[in-house]
Design a protein around this motif. Structure first.
Motif, PDB file in Angstrom:
ATOM      1  N   PRO A  60      -2.661  12.952  -5.155  1.00 38.59           N
ATOM      2  CA  PRO A  60      -2.512  12.068  -4.000  1.00 38.59           C
ATOM      3  C   PRO A  60      -3.888  11.602  -3.529  1.00 38.59           C
ATOM      4  O   PRO A  60      -4.899  12.251  -3.808  1.00 38.59           O
ATOM      5  CB  PRO A  60      -1.846  12.965  -2.948  1.00 38.59           C
ATOM      6  CG  PRO A  60      -2.197  14.347  -3.347  1.00 38.59           C
ATOM      7  CD  PRO A  60      -2.336  14.331  -4.843  1.00 38.59           C
ATOM      8  N   PRO A  61      -3.946  10.482  -2.819  1.00 41.78           N
ATOM      9  CA  PRO A  61      -5.239  10.022  -2.324  1.00 41.78           C
ATOM     10  C   PRO A  61      -5.811  11.009  -1.304  1.00 41.78           C
ATOM     11  O   PRO A  61      -5.064  11.723  -0.635  1.00 41.78           O
ATOM     12  CB  PRO A  61      -4.922   8.680  -1.664  1.00 41.78           C
ATOM     13  CG  PRO A  61      -3.474   8.758  -1.339  1.00 41.78           C
ATOM     14  CD  PRO A  61      -2.857   9.626  -2.384  1.00 41.78           C
ATOM     15  N   SER A  62      -7.129  11.026  -1.208  1.00 39.51           N
ATOM     16  CA  SER A  62      -7.794  11.894  -0.232  1.00 39.51           C
ATOM     17  C   SER A  62      -7.685  11.337   1.172  1.00 39.51           C
ATOM     18  O   SER A  62      -7.701  12.082   2.148  1.00 39.51           O
ATOM     19  CB  SER A  62      -9.268  12.044  -0.587  1.00 39.51           C
ATOM     20  OG  SER A  62      -9.395  12.600  -1.868  1.00 39.51           O
TER      21      SER A  62
ATOM     22  N   MET B 217       0.818  -1.209   0.000  1.00 39.21           N
ATOM     23  CA  MET B 217       0.000   0.000   0.000  1.00 39.21           C
ATOM     24  C   MET B 217       0.854   1.262   0.000  1.00 39.21           C
ATOM     25  O   MET B 217       0.473   2.278  -0.558  1.00 39.21           O
ATOM     26  CB  MET B 217      -0.948   0.008   1.192  1.00 39.21           C
ATOM     27  CG  MET B 217      -2.027   1.067   1.120  1.00 39.21           C
ATOM     28  SD  MET B 217      -3.241   0.745   2.426  1.00 39.21           S
ATOM     29  CE  MET B 217      -4.434   1.997   2.087  1.00 39.21           C
ATOM     30  N   THR B 218       2.019   1.206   0.603  1.00 36.51           N
ATOM     31  CA  THR B 218       2.886   2.377   0.664  1.00 36.51           C
ATOM     32  C   THR B 218       3.548   2.660  -0.688  1.00 36.51           C
ATOM     33  O   THR B 218       4.117   3.721  -0.880  1.00 36.51           O
ATOM     34  CB  THR B 218       3.982   2.201   1.729  1.00 36.51           C
ATOM     35  OG1 THR B 218       4.750   1.048   1.409  1.00 36.51           O
ATOM     36  CG2 THR B 218       3.374   2.066   3.108  1.00 36.51           C
ATOM     37  N   LYS B 219       3.436   1.728  -1.638  1.00 30.68           N
ATOM     38  CA  LYS B 219       4.052   1.904  -2.950  1.00 30.68           C
ATOM     39  C   LYS B 219       3.026   2.175  -4.045  1.00 30.68           C
ATOM     40  O   LYS B 219       3.370   2.254  -5.210  1.00 30.68           O
ATOM     41  CB  LYS B 219       4.858   0.655  -3.305  1.00 30.68           C
ATOM     42  CG  LYS B 219       5.986   0.370  -2.342  1.00 30.68           C
ATOM     43  CD  LYS B 219       6.649  -0.950  -2.681  1.00 30.68           C
ATOM     44  CE  LYS B 219       7.762  -1.281  -1.727  1.00 30.68           C
ATOM     45  NZ  LYS B 219       7.314  -1.824  -0.472  1.00 30.68           N
TER      46      LYS B 219
ATOM     47  N   GLN C 153       5.533   9.419   4.012  1.00 32.55           N
ATOM     48  CA  GLN C 153       5.623   9.653   2.576  1.00 32.55           C
ATOM     49  C   GLN C 153       4.804  10.848   2.085  1.00 32.55           C
ATOM     50  O   GLN C 153       5.197  11.522   1.147  1.00 32.55           O
ATOM     51  CB  GLN C 153       5.140   8.415   1.813  1.00 32.55           C
ATOM     52  CG  GLN C 153       6.021   7.223   1.981  1.00 32.55           C
ATOM     53  CD  GLN C 153       5.457   6.026   1.232  1.00 32.55           C
ATOM     54  OE1 GLN C 153       4.494   6.129   0.480  1.00 32.55           O
ATOM     55  NE2 GLN C 153       6.075   4.885   1.420  1.00 32.55           N
ATOM     56  N   ARG C 154       3.641  11.042   2.676  1.00 29.65           N
ATOM     57  CA  ARG C 154       2.734  12.081   2.180  1.00 29.65           C
ATOM     58  C   ARG C 154       1.753  12.480   3.271  1.00 29.65           C
ATOM     59  O   ARG C 154       1.512  11.734   4.200  1.00 29.65           O
ATOM     60  CB  ARG C 154       1.973  11.581   0.955  1.00 29.65           C
ATOM     61  CG  ARG C 154       1.183  10.308   1.221  1.00 29.65           C
ATOM     62  CD  ARG C 154       0.587   9.732  -0.019  1.00 29.65           C
ATOM     63  NE  ARG C 154       1.342   8.543  -0.374  1.00 29.65           N
ATOM     64  CZ  ARG C 154       0.982   7.649  -1.248  1.00 29.65           C
ATOM     65  NH1 ARG C 154      -0.114   7.787  -1.912  1.00 29.65           N
ATOM     66  NH2 ARG C 154       1.716   6.614  -1.519  1.00 29.65           N
ATOM     67  N   SER C 155       1.173  13.639   3.090  1.00 27.73           N
ATOM     68  CA  SER C 155       0.168  14.116   4.033  1.00 27.73           C
ATOM     69  C   SER C 155      -1.190  13.583   3.590  1.00 27.73           C
ATOM     70  O   SER C 155      -1.811  14.129   2.680  1.00 27.73           O
ATOM     71  CB  SER C 155       0.168  15.642   4.068  1.00 27.73           C
ATOM     72  OG  SER C 155      -0.846  16.083   4.932  1.00 27.73           O
TER      73      SER C 155
END
Length: 122
Positions: free
Chosen positions: A47-49, A38-40, A72-74
Motif C-alpha cells: 500500500p502507499p505510504s 485516485m481511489t482506484k 479503503q485503506r489505512s
C-alpha cells in the motif's frame, strides 16, 4: 527508499512539482491527474505510504478524497490548501496533515515527517 506517495494536484502543476521534490528525496511517487481515479489506483503489492491531495480540486474535493481513501485503506492523508488558516483541523477526521500553500521543500518534508514519522528522518 521503497516508499510510494500517491499525489494529485487537480490541474497537475502542484502535483507534478511535488512529485519531483519527493523523487529527489528518494520517494517513489504515483501522480494521478484525475482525483476521482485516485481511489482506484493500484500501486503494486504494497500500500502507499501516504497520499497527498489539494483541498479544492475538480471532480472530487480533497476532503471527499481523504474520506474515500481512509475508507479503503489505512494511509496517512496530507491536504494542501491556500485556506489552511481557516480550517478547523479537528473537524477533518480523515486528514492527518494540512499543509498551507504556497509551501517550500522544507515545509513539505516537515509535513511528510508528521504524516509518516516512522519513515522520514529530518
Amino acid at each position: 527508499m521503497d516508499e510510494t506517495v500517491l499525489v494529485t494536484g487537480g490541474a497537475g502543476y502542484i502535483g507534478s512539482h511535488t512529485c519531483k521534490v519527493l523523487a529527489r528525496a528518494g520517494w517513489q511517487t504515483h501522480f494521478v491527474a484525475k482525483t476521482e481515479t485516485m481511489t482506484k489506483v493500484n500501486t503494486g503489492s504494497a500500500p502507499p505510504s501516504a497520499a497527498l491531495g489539494v483541498l479544492g480540486m475538480p471532480g472530487m474535493t480533497g476532503l471527499a478524497l481523504a474520506t474515500e481513501l481512509k475508507r479503503q485503506r489505512s494511509v496517512p492523508i496530507m491536504l494542501l490548501t491556500g485556506w489552511a488558516d481557516e480550517l478547523d483541523q479537528d473537524a477533518l477526521p480523515h486528514v492527518d496533515v494540512v499543509l498551507a500553500k504556497p509551501f517550500s521543500r522544507e515545509r513539505l518534508f516537515e509535513a511528510m515527517a508528521r504524516a509518516v514519522p516512522d519513515r522520514v528522518r529530518m
